[in-house]
Design a protein around this motif. Structure first.
Motif, PDB file in Angstrom:
ATOM      1  N   UNK A 165       0.838  -1.160  -0.063  1.00  0.00           N
ATOM      2  CA  UNK A 165       0.012  -0.045  -0.016  1.00  0.00           C
ATOM      3  C   UNK A 165       0.975   1.251   0.011  1.00  0.00           C
ATOM      4  N   UNK A 166       0.202   2.249  -0.305  1.00  0.00           N
ATOM      5  CA  UNK A 166       0.972   3.526  -0.312  1.00  0.00           C
ATOM      6  C   UNK A 166       0.008   4.697   0.155  1.00  0.00           C
ATOM      7  N   UNK A 182      -1.070   5.274  -8.339  1.00  0.00           N
ATOM      8  CA  UNK A 182      -0.960   3.912  -7.186  1.00  0.00           C
ATOM      9  C   UNK A 182      -2.303   3.096  -7.659  1.00  0.00           C
ATOM     10  N   UNK A 183      -3.439   3.553  -7.738  1.00  0.00           N
ATOM     11  CA  UNK A 183      -4.353   2.934  -8.020  1.00  0.00           C
ATOM     12  C   UNK A 183      -4.198   1.998  -9.592  1.00  0.00           C
ATOM     13  N   UNK A 184      -3.799   2.953 -10.433  1.00  0.00           N
ATOM     14  CA  UNK A 184      -3.595   2.208 -11.742  1.00  0.00           C
ATOM     15  C   UNK A 184      -2.519   1.284 -11.684  1.00  0.00           C
ATOM     16  N   UNK A 185      -1.610   1.129 -11.230  1.00  0.00           N
ATOM     17  CA  UNK A 185      -0.558   0.213 -11.006  1.00  0.00           C
ATOM     18  C   UNK A 185      -1.200  -0.889 -10.228  1.00  0.00           C
ATOM     19  N   UNK A 188      -3.019  -0.636  -3.124  1.00  0.00           N
ATOM     20  CA  UNK A 188      -3.918   0.011  -2.085  1.00  0.00           C
ATOM     21  C   UNK A 188      -3.386   1.220  -1.862  1.00  0.00           C
ATOM     22  N   UNK A 189      -4.201   2.188  -1.942  1.00  0.00           N
ATOM     23  CA  UNK A 189      -3.788   3.600  -1.695  1.00  0.00           C
ATOM     24  C   UNK A 189      -4.645   4.594  -0.946  1.00  0.00           C
ATOM     25  N   UNK A 190      -3.989   4.996   0.315  1.00  0.00           N
ATOM     26  CA  UNK A 190      -4.820   6.144   0.943  1.00  0.00           C
ATOM     27  C   UNK A 190      -4.324   7.462   0.941  1.00  0.00           C
ATOM     28  N   UNK A 191      -5.520   8.290   0.873  1.00  0.00           N
ATOM     29  CA  UNK A 191      -5.073   9.584   0.920  1.00  0.00           C
ATOM     30  C   UNK A 191      -5.593  10.371   2.115  1.00  0.00           C
ATOM     31  N   UNK A 192      -4.851  11.087   2.893  1.00  0.00           N
ATOM     32  CA  UNK A 192      -5.084  11.904   3.931  1.00  0.00           C
ATOM     33  C   UNK A 192      -5.270  13.177   3.643  1.00  0.00           C
ATOM     34  N   UNK A 193      -6.490  13.753   3.352  1.00  0.00           N
ATOM     35  CA  UNK A 193      -6.861  14.981   3.394  1.00  0.00           C
ATOM     36  C   UNK A 193      -7.089  16.192   4.229  1.00  0.00           C
ATOM     37  N   UNK A 194      -6.536  17.002   3.952  1.00  0.00           N
ATOM     38  CA  UNK A 194      -6.710  18.136   4.972  1.00  0.00           C
ATOM     39  C   UNK A 194      -8.036  18.841   4.902  1.00  0.00           C
ATOM     40  N   UNK A 208     -12.050   6.549  -7.983  1.00  0.00           N
ATOM     41  CA  UNK A 208     -10.960   5.501  -8.893  1.00  0.00           C
ATOM     42  C   UNK A 208     -10.387   4.674  -7.728  1.00  0.00           C
ATOM     43  N   UNK A 209     -11.301   4.210  -6.662  1.00  0.00           N
ATOM     44  CA  UNK A 209     -10.794   3.167  -5.663  1.00  0.00           C
ATOM     45  C   UNK A 209      -9.755   3.643  -4.754  1.00  0.00           C
ATOM     46  N   UNK A 210      -9.736   4.862  -4.541  1.00  0.00           N
ATOM     47  CA  UNK A 210      -8.571   5.400  -3.765  1.00  0.00           C
ATOM     48  C   UNK A 210      -9.423   5.663  -2.262  1.00  0.00           C
ATOM     49  N   UNK A 211      -8.890   5.248  -1.184  1.00  0.00           N
ATOM     50  CA  UNK A 211      -9.508   5.511   0.111  1.00  0.00           C
ATOM     51  C   UNK A 211      -8.811   6.754   0.487  1.00  0.00           C
ATOM     52  N   UNK A 212     -10.231   7.698   0.840  1.00  0.00           N
ATOM     53  CA  UNK A 212      -9.920   9.208   1.571  1.00  0.00           C
ATOM     54  C   UNK A 212     -10.141   9.109   2.607  1.00  0.00           C
ATOM     55  N   UNK A 213      -9.212   9.723   3.705  1.00  0.00           N
ATOM     56  CA  UNK A 213      -9.403   9.823   4.851  1.00  0.00           C
ATOM     57  C   UNK A 213      -9.519  11.499   5.174  1.00  0.00           C
TER      58      UNK A 213
END
Ligand SMILES: *Cc1c(COP(=O)(O)O)cnc(C)c1O
Length: 453
Positions: A165-166, A182-185, A188-194, A208-213
Motif C-alpha cells: 500500500x501507499x 498508485x491505483x492504476x498500478x 492499495x492507496x490511502x490519501x489523508x486529506x486536510x 478511482x478506488x482510492x481510500x480518502x480519509x
C-alpha cells in the motif's frame, strides 16, 4: 515552536522588519540575501545533476507503460509534459493594470494541463510512485530495467502490487497524482486529506478506488496522521511531501524538458538573455525541484522567484528567519487560510528550504483577491483556465520591476531586460469541474469590479 518562543516576537520584528508587513497580510517582495554564485552554492547541496538524470531516465523507462494505460499521453509517447505558451494579451493587460512595462517575453508554462492529474504534482507525485513500483518489481525479480515496461499493465503485476500500500497526506493535488497513479498500478492507496481539500477532488479519488480519509485540521496534521498510520505497516510506503528527495527530483526533470521547448521557440538563455521564473510555492518541493533543475541547467542566467499567498507565506518566513521547518506561519499569528489549494501550507519543507537557500533569488506574497482577479483576466485575454493557486506567479514580472530594482541593479540585469524571458509557472487547473471554474471566474469578476469602483 520552541525556537520561536526563545525570542519574543518584537525581537524578531526588530531583526526582520519585513515581518511587520507579513503579519499585517500585506503583499511583500523579499530578496534572498543568502543567494550565491551557482558554482559555490551548488557545492553545498546533497543532490546533483546525476540524480536528476537518473530520474529522467526512469521516467523514460516507464513511458511505454504510461502511454498504454493513459491514452491521453500517447501523442507524447508516454512522456508527461505540458505546453509552454506565449501570452501577449495577458502581458498587455498586466502592463495596463499594474502601470508597469514588462520588458522581455512573457510565457506561461501550462502544468495546469499536464496529463493524468492536471497539476504540477503530475511531475513529482507520479515519479515517486513509479520509482517505488520499479524498486519492488526489481527486488522481486519480476522486471529488469531493459524490459519494455508496458508489461506492467497486466494482472500479474497488479496482483503483485496489490500486496502493498501507499499513503500520502495532501491538500488535494498531490493526493490526485499519488492516488490515480498508485491505483492504476494496483496498489492499495490511502490519501489523508486536510480540511481545505475540495469535495470534487475527494469524489474523483473515491471513484478511482482510492481510500480518502478526511481531517478537520490543516495539511501538516493530515501528513502527520498519514505518517503515523503508515509507520505501523511494513508493506505501506508513505510519500513524505515534506522531506522526499524523489518528489523533488521528479519535479527537477522539468528543466531539460523546458530547455527543448525554449529551443523550439528559438529563445536563447545566456549571459545576455536572462530567464526569470515565477513559481507558486506550498511546502516547496514542486517549485524547489524545478528551480534546482533550472539552476543546474542555466546556472547564473536563470533567476527563480517563489510566490506564496499572503495568508500562507511559510517558505518566506522559514528562509528569512533561517528557521525553515522550525517555524510556522501560525507561530507569528498568520492564519494559513487561503483559497489557493496546494499553497495553504503553514510550515515549509526544511529539506527544500536548505537546498534552495543558496539558489533562490527571492520570494513574494500575493493576496487571494489578486489571484482571482488574474484568474478572470487570463480567461478574458487568453482563454486559459487555471485554478487560483496557479496564478500566484502571474504578478511576478510586474512586482520584479516595481519592487525588485535592487536585484536587477546588483546583478547587472537592467540593460539586459529587453532581451529577457519571463516564465510564469501555471501549476494547476485543467481538472477543475466546470461549475467550480465558473464560481472562480465570478469571484474574479466581483473583485475586479469592486477594485474599479
Ligand atoms: C502543490 C501545488 C503547488 C506547490 O507545490 P509544493 O511542492 O507544495 O510547494 C503549486 N500549485 C499547485 C496548484 C499545487 O497543487
Amino acid at each position: 515552536m520552541m525556537e520561536f518562543e526563545n525570542k519574543d516576537i518584537q525581537t524578531w520584528k526588530d531583526q526582520y522588519p519585513l515581518l511587520n508587513k507579513l503579519i499585517s497580510l500585506d503583499e511583500v517582495f523579499w530578496l534572498n540575501p543568502n543567494i550565491e554564485k551557482f558554482q559555490t552554492g551548488i557545492k553545498k547541496l546533497p543532490l546533483t545533476q546525476e540524480d536528476v538524470s537518473d530520474a529522467e531516465e526512469r521516467l523514460n523507462r516507464f513511458a511505454p507503460y504510461i502511454a498504454k494505460v493513459f491514452p491521453e499521453t500517447q501523442k507524447m509517447n508516454g512522456i508527461i509534459e505540458s505546453p509552454l505558451v506565449d501570452i501577449p494579451s495577458m502581458k498587455q493587460s498586466l502592463e495596463q493594470k499594474e502601470q508597469q512595462y514588462i520588458l522581455g517575453k512573457l510565457l506561461l508554462k501550462c502544468d495546469s494541463h499536464l496529463p493524468i492529474s492536471g497539476s504540477i504534482k503530475a511531475r513529482g507525485g507520479i515519479y515517486e510512485v513509479l520509482k517505488h513500483a520499479e524498486e519492488l518489481a526489481l527486488q522481486h525479480q519480476l522486471l529488469t530495467i531493459q524490459d519494455d515496461y508496458s508489461i506492467l499493465d497486466s494482472d500479474r503485476f497488479r496482483n503483485f502490487f496489490s500486496q502493498y500500500s501507499i499513503a500520502v497526506g495532501s491538500t488535494g493535488n498531490l493526493g490526485l497524482s499519488i492516488g490515480i497513479m498508485s491505483a492504476k498500478l494496483g496498489f492499495n492507496v490511502t490519501v489523508h486529506m486536510s480540511a481545505d481539500a475540495k469535495q470534487w477532488k475527494k469524489d474523483l479519488l473515491r471513484s478511482k478506488n482510492v481510500k480518502v480519509v478526511e481531517y478537520e485540521a490543516d495539511y501538516s496534521k493530515a501528513v502527520e496522521e498519514g505518517r503515523i498510520q503508515a509507520d505501523g505497516d511494513p508493506t505501506c510506503y508513505f510519500v513524505d511531501d515534506e522531506n522526499s528527495h524523489d518528489l523533488f527530483l521528479g519535479y527537477a526533470v522539468a528543466a531539460s524538458r523546458l530547455e527543448k521547448q525554449l529551443e523550439e521557440l528559438e529563445i536563447t538563455i545566456d549571459e545576455n538573455h536572462p530567464l526569470f521564473v515565477y513559481l507558486p510555492c506550498g511546502v516547496g518541493g514542486g517549485p524547489g525541484g524545478i528551480a534546482f533543475g533550472l539552476k543546474l541547467l542555466y546556472q547564473d542566467h536563470v533567476h527563480c522567484f517563489f510566490a506564496e499567498p499572503t495568508h500562507s507565506p511559510c517558505m518566506l518566513l522559514g528562509l528569512m528567519t533561517g528557521l525553515h521547518d522550525k517555524v510556522s506561519v501560525q507561530d507569528v499569528g498568520i492564519d494559513n487560510v487561503t483559497d489557493a489549494d496546494g499553497l495553504a501550507v503553514g510550515k515549509p519543507s526544511g529539506f527544500v528550504g536548505k537546498v534552495i537557500e543558496p539558489l533562490l533569488s527571492g520570494n513574494y506574497t500575493v493576496s487571494d483577491e489578486q489571484l482571482y482577479k488574474m484568474l478572470k483576466e487570463l480567461v478574458d485575454t487568453e482563454g486559459i483556465h487555471l485554478e487560483p493557486s496557479a496564478l500566484a506567479g502571474m504578478i511576478g514580472p510586474t512586482k520584479l520591476y516595481n519592487e525588485g530594482i535592487d536585484y536587477l541593479l546588483k546583478h547587472n540585469l537592467v540593460e539586459k531586460m529587453s532581451k529577457s524571458t519571463h516564465i510564469v509557472w501555471g501549476t494547476g487547473g485543467s481538472m477543475v469541474p466546470e461549475e467550480v471554474m465558473i464560481q472562480y471566474y465570478q469571484k474574479g469578476l466581483k473583485v475586479t469590479l469592486e477594485k474599479e469602483k
